[in-house]
Design a protein around this motif. Structure first.
Motif, PDB file in Angstrom:
ATOM      1  N   UNK A 150       0.841  -1.207   0.000  1.00  0.00           N
ATOM      2  CA  UNK A 150       0.000   0.000   0.000  1.00  0.00           C
ATOM      3  C   UNK A 150       0.874   1.255   0.000  1.00  0.00           C
ATOM      4  N   UNK A 151       1.895   1.261   0.854  1.00  0.00           N
ATOM      5  CA  UNK A 151       2.793   2.412   0.921  1.00  0.00           C
ATOM      6  C   UNK A 151       3.503   2.638  -0.412  1.00  0.00           C
ATOM      7  N   UNK A 152       3.909   1.553  -1.051  1.00  0.00           N
ATOM      8  CA  UNK A 152       4.619   1.666  -2.334  1.00  0.00           C
ATOM      9  C   UNK A 152       3.706   2.214  -3.431  1.00  0.00           C
ATOM     10  N   UNK A 153       2.448   1.738  -3.431  1.00  0.00           N
ATOM     11  CA  UNK A 153       1.530   2.120  -4.513  1.00  0.00           C
ATOM     12  C   UNK A 153       0.877   3.481  -4.289  1.00  0.00           C
ATOM     13  N   UNK A 154       0.584   3.807  -3.030  1.00  0.00           N
ATOM     14  CA  UNK A 154      -0.219   5.003  -2.756  1.00  0.00           C
ATOM     15  C   UNK A 154       0.475   6.038  -1.881  1.00  0.00           C
ATOM     16  N   UNK A 155       1.579   5.662  -1.268  1.00  0.00           N
ATOM     17  CA  UNK A 155       2.293   6.595  -0.397  1.00  0.00           C
ATOM     18  C   UNK A 155       2.059   6.340   1.067  1.00  0.00           C
ATOM     19  N   UNK A 156       0.817   6.006   1.414  1.00  0.00           N
ATOM     20  CA  UNK A 156       0.478   5.703   2.801  1.00  0.00           C
ATOM     21  C   UNK A 156      -0.906   5.069   2.846  1.00  0.00           C
ATOM     22  N   UNK A 157      -1.251   4.525   3.982  1.00  0.00           N
ATOM     23  CA  UNK A 157      -2.564   3.922   4.171  1.00  0.00           C
ATOM     24  C   UNK A 157      -3.665   4.989   4.044  1.00  0.00           C
ATOM     25  N   UNK A 158      -3.442   6.135   4.683  1.00  0.00           N
ATOM     26  CA  UNK A 158      -4.442   7.205   4.628  1.00  0.00           C
ATOM     27  C   UNK A 158      -4.600   7.742   3.206  1.00  0.00           C
ATOM     28  N   UNK A 159      -3.511   7.809   2.471  1.00  0.00           N
ATOM     29  CA  UNK A 159      -3.595   8.285   1.090  1.00  0.00           C
ATOM     30  C   UNK A 159      -4.341   7.280   0.218  1.00  0.00           C
ATOM     31  N   UNK A 181      -9.352  -2.478  -4.968  1.00  0.00           N
ATOM     32  CA  UNK A 181      -7.902  -2.484  -4.874  1.00  0.00           C
ATOM     33  C   UNK A 181      -7.471  -3.845  -5.396  1.00  0.00           C
ATOM     34  N   UNK A 182      -6.593  -3.829  -6.397  1.00  0.00           N
ATOM     35  CA  UNK A 182      -6.216  -5.077  -7.077  1.00  0.00           C
ATOM     36  C   UNK A 182      -4.710  -5.254  -7.090  1.00  0.00           C
ATOM     37  N   UNK A 183      -4.306  -6.503  -7.111  1.00  0.00           N
ATOM     38  CA  UNK A 183      -2.913  -6.841  -7.378  1.00  0.00           C
ATOM     39  C   UNK A 183      -2.744  -6.960  -8.881  1.00  0.00           C
ATOM     40  N   UNK A 184      -1.770  -6.245  -9.413  1.00  0.00           N
ATOM     41  CA  UNK A 184      -1.506  -6.265 -10.852  1.00  0.00           C
ATOM     42  C   UNK A 184      -0.052  -6.676 -11.078  1.00  0.00           C
ATOM     43  N   UNK A 185       0.361  -6.670 -12.323  1.00  0.00           N
ATOM     44  CA  UNK A 185       1.752  -7.002 -12.642  1.00  0.00           C
ATOM     45  C   UNK A 185       2.705  -5.918 -12.173  1.00  0.00           C
ATOM     46  N   UNK A 186       2.134  -4.768 -11.789  1.00  0.00           N
ATOM     47  CA  UNK A 186       2.948  -3.624 -11.363  1.00  0.00           C
ATOM     48  C   UNK A 186       2.519  -3.127  -9.985  1.00  0.00           C
ATOM     49  N   UNK A 187       2.234  -4.062  -9.091  1.00  0.00           N
ATOM     50  CA  UNK A 187       1.837  -3.672  -7.741  1.00  0.00           C
ATOM     51  C   UNK A 187       0.342  -3.456  -7.610  1.00  0.00           C
ATOM     52  N   UNK A 188      -0.058  -2.807  -6.541  1.00  0.00           N
ATOM     53  CA  UNK A 188      -1.478  -2.561  -6.288  1.00  0.00           C
ATOM     54  C   UNK A 188      -2.001  -1.449  -7.181  1.00  0.00           C
ATOM     55  N   UNK A 189      -3.236  -1.644  -7.655  1.00  0.00           N
ATOM     56  CA  UNK A 189      -3.888  -0.637  -8.497  1.00  0.00           C
ATOM     57  C   UNK A 189      -5.294  -0.369  -7.974  1.00  0.00           C
ATOM     58  N   UNK A 190      -5.717   0.868  -8.144  1.00  0.00           N
ATOM     59  CA  UNK A 190      -7.083   1.275  -7.819  1.00  0.00           C
ATOM     60  C   UNK A 190      -7.896   1.251  -9.100  1.00  0.00           C
ATOM     61  N   UNK A 191      -9.008   0.518  -9.093  1.00  0.00           N
ATOM     62  CA  UNK A 191      -9.795   0.323 -10.311  1.00  0.00           C
ATOM     63  C   UNK A 191     -11.276   0.541 -10.020  1.00  0.00           C
ATOM     64  N   UNK A 192     -11.942   1.253 -10.892  1.00  0.00           N
ATOM     65  CA  UNK A 192     -13.391   1.371 -10.835  1.00  0.00           C
ATOM     66  C   UNK A 192     -14.009   0.638 -12.015  1.00  0.00           C
ATOM     67  N   UNK A 193     -15.088  -0.100 -11.783  1.00  0.00           N
ATOM     68  CA  UNK A 193     -15.746  -0.827 -12.869  1.00  0.00           C
ATOM     69  C   UNK A 193     -17.241  -0.531 -12.862  1.00  0.00           C
ATOM     70  N   UNK A 194     -17.867  -0.484 -14.026  1.00  0.00           N
ATOM     71  CA  UNK A 194     -19.300  -0.228 -14.089  1.00  0.00           C
ATOM     72  C   UNK A 194     -20.111  -1.497 -13.839  1.00  0.00           C
ATOM     73  N   UNK A 195     -21.342  -1.306 -13.436  1.00  0.00           N
ATOM     74  CA  UNK A 195     -22.305  -2.399 -13.300  1.00  0.00           C
ATOM     75  C   UNK A 195     -21.745  -3.539 -12.447  1.00  0.00           C
ATOM     76  N   UNK A 196     -21.736  -4.785 -12.966  1.00  0.00           N
ATOM     77  CA  UNK A 196     -21.190  -5.904 -12.197  1.00  0.00           C
ATOM     78  C   UNK A 196     -19.871  -6.414 -12.791  1.00  0.00           C
ATOM     79  N   UNK A 197     -19.206  -5.573 -13.556  1.00  0.00           N
ATOM     80  CA  UNK A 197     -17.885  -5.939 -14.057  1.00  0.00           C
ATOM     81  C   UNK A 197     -16.888  -5.987 -12.904  1.00  0.00           C
ATOM     82  N   UNK A 198     -15.818  -6.739 -13.097  1.00  0.00           N
ATOM     83  CA  UNK A 198     -14.719  -6.740 -12.136  1.00  0.00           C
ATOM     84  C   UNK A 198     -13.403  -6.945 -12.890  1.00  0.00           C
TER      85      UNK A 198
END
Length: 264
Positions: A150-159, A181-198
């Motif tokens: 989390x710290x690596x991807x976003x800077x901090x937990x609060x961020x 919040x997803x694990x990707x090939x490049x660390x954690x990513x924040x993702x938004x999806x419409x409807x029931x997509x994931x």
């Protein structure tokens, strides 16, 4: 209940065949017993071998109060989730059994019925299990490994929380959908999806990613309590997140390079 019925039926078939033994040929007696056993097996078996099911919650409907109200939880679980399950069972009737996790990868190619309802089932089953009552949730925390990610991807937990809430805002995710919040090939990513997509679905994002945390921002998830105040719902939701479970999810996906299995 099914077992009791099956035993009773087998017993009845045996008793009847004994009473009529003298009047029946050996083949007839054998047929009777075989038919009785077949009927008993049919009664004991589920309606469909590949039927998906709504998993029971690990807590009572009221357990997430005051942050998520009991009426919302009951309707959300018993009605909305149940509808997705009924529809995905209908869409896959007569087809080979596929675990709901495996169904996600090619859901877009499979068409709207699988995409919407298969996604709806997986997403909700995932959602229920990442939450716990507030007095339990506050005792949980991210593992050292997850905290470092989390710290690596976003800077901090609060961020991370601030960016998550911004992504879940109505202006950022218009209408209905989910934030992950997803694990990707490049660390954690924040993702938004419409409807029931994931992000497990091929074609939803730039790559297939593995959710470790997800929030339902459909109105049915919060409207009874929060009406149009989605940001308040999102902010309060942190109080019921079970970080021990999220940490387990992170450990699983990083080791297996696969999505988190769900119940149902």
């Amino acid at each position: 209940m099914k077992l009791a019925i099956s035993v009773a039926l087998v017993g009845s078939a045996s008793a009847w065949s004994t009473l009529t033994m003298k009047a029946q040929t050996p083949n007839s007696r054998r047929d009777i017993l075989q038919k009785g056993a077949a009927i008993a097996t049919a009664i004991a078996a589920p309606a469909a071998a590949n039927a998906y099911a709504v998993p029971d919650l690990n807590y009572p409907f009221e357990a997430l109060e005051p942050y998520i109200d009991a009426p919302t939880m009951k309707i959300h679980h018993d009605k909305h989730h149940a509808t997705y399950v009924a529809n995905i069972n209908k869409a896959t009737e007569g087809k080979d059994e596929v675990d709901i996790l495996e169904l996600q990868l090619n859901a877009l190619e499979a068409g709207p019925a699988v995409r919407n309802n298969g996604g709806g089932h997986y997403n909700h089953a995932f959602f229920w299990d990442e939450m716990s009552p507030p007095d339990e949730a506050k005792k949980t925390k991210p593992s050292a490994e997850l905290e470092a990610a989390i710290d690596k991807a976003f800077g901090s937990f609060d961020e991370m929380k601030a960016q998550f809430e911004a992504r879940a805002a109505p202006g950022a995710l218009f209408g209905s959908g989910w934030v992950w919040i997803c694990a990707s090939s490049d660390g954690l990513k924040l993702v938004g999806t419409p409807n029931q997509d994931n992000p497990l679905m091929k074609g939803v994002a730039d790559e297939v990613m593995y959710p470790i945390l997800g929030l339902d921002v459909w109105e049915h998830a919060y409207y009874l309590k929060y009406q149009n105040r989605r940001p308040e719902y999102v902010s309060n939701w942190w109080n019921v997140v079970n970080w021990d479970k999220v940490s387990e999810n992170y450990a699983y996906v990083t080791e297996k390079k696969a999505g988190v299995p769900v119940r149902g």
